[in-house]
Design a protein around this motif. Sequence first.
Motif, PDB file in Angstrom:
ATOM      1  N   ARG A  27      36.955 -34.719 -42.280  1.00  0.00           N
ATOM      2  CA  ARG A  27      37.479 -33.387 -42.610  1.00  0.00           C
ATOM      3  C   ARG A  27      36.359 -32.355 -42.659  1.00  0.00           C
ATOM      4  N   ASP A 103      33.193 -21.635 -50.101  1.00  0.00           N
ATOM      5  CA  ASP A 103      34.444 -22.102 -49.541  1.00  0.00           C
ATOM      6  C   ASP A 103      34.572 -21.623 -48.094  1.00  0.00           C
ATOM      7  N   THR A 105      37.153 -21.008 -46.459  1.00  0.00           N
ATOM      8  CA  THR A 105      38.248 -20.056 -46.254  1.00  0.00           C
ATOM      9  C   THR A 105      37.795 -18.607 -46.428  1.00  0.00           C
ATOM     10  N   LYS A 111      42.183 -20.105 -42.803  1.00  0.00           N
ATOM     11  CA  LYS A 111      43.213 -20.219 -43.823  1.00  0.00           C
ATOM     12  C   LYS A 111      43.080 -21.570 -44.517  1.00  0.00           C
ATOM     13  N   TYR A 112      43.509 -21.622 -45.746  1.00  0.00           N
ATOM     14  CA  TYR A 112      43.455 -22.868 -46.498  1.00  0.00           C
ATOM     15  C   TYR A 112      44.436 -23.871 -45.914  1.00  0.00           C
ATOM     16  N   ASP A 113      43.948 -25.080 -45.682  1.00  0.00           N
ATOM     17  CA  ASP A 113      44.779 -26.160 -45.176  1.00  0.00           C
ATOM     18  C   ASP A 113      44.773 -27.268 -46.232  1.00  0.00           C
ATOM     19  N   PRO A 114      45.924 -27.593 -46.829  1.00  0.00           N
ATOM     20  CA  PRO A 114      45.930 -28.623 -47.871  1.00  0.00           C
ATOM     21  C   PRO A 114      45.499 -29.997 -47.370  1.00  0.00           C
ATOM     22  N   ASP A 115      45.632 -30.257 -46.052  1.00  0.00           N
ATOM     23  CA  ASP A 115      45.182 -31.541 -45.515  1.00  0.00           C
ATOM     24  C   ASP A 115      43.659 -31.644 -45.536  1.00  0.00           C
ATOM     25  N   GLY A 117      41.383 -29.485 -47.593  1.00  0.00           N
ATOM     26  CA  GLY A 117      40.828 -29.294 -48.932  1.00  0.00           C
ATOM     27  C   GLY A 117      39.805 -28.166 -48.925  1.00  0.00           C
ATOM     28  N   ILE A 118      38.958 -28.169 -49.937  1.00  0.00           N
ATOM     29  CA  ILE A 118      37.940 -27.127 -50.073  1.00  0.00           C
ATOM     30  C   ILE A 118      36.572 -27.721 -49.763  1.00  0.00           C
TER      31      ILE A 118
END
Length: 169
Positions: A27, A103, A105, A111-115, A117-118
């Motif tokens: 990731r 971060d 983002t 854009k933030y992608d929950p898959d 993370g940060i």
Amino acid sequence: MNPMRNPRIEKIVVNIGVGEAGERLLRAQKVIEMVTGQKPVQTISRTINRDLAIRKGMPLGCKVTLRGETAEDFLEKALDIRERRIPAYSFDKEGNMSFGVADYTDFPGMKYDPDIGIFGMDVSVVLRRMGNRITQRATLKRRIPKVHRMDRGEAIQFMKDKFNIEVVE
């Protein structure tokens, strides 16, 4: 002024340290590729740390080296995220600069992608003058003379002039 004395950005290294191999490292590689537009390489452990379960040769993170216009464009974006304010301790005595971005983002278009993370990243800027090849060439290697080396004050002034940053003491 002699054009060989003008400072320039030799390279920018963008690094994400994960501390472990596996899904999290993949990731992080995806994030660094989205942000820089280049394919990252893995950073490998050189030592053993039994407390952290790190073995020699184990992948721990990823990095990308940017040069030329790509490097300058990326640095502009990264400095905008930091609001063009860099602490004075970010500059070392050889004129290099390092800072962190909390971060991914924060970069424009991300854009933030929950898959995913940060993920934060470290940005290291190497400033040099022309004529640095003398230290890397195969024959007749030489050291760079003291008067031709960059120092901290020159690096700060170059970054203020070229990128309009504010150095915070």
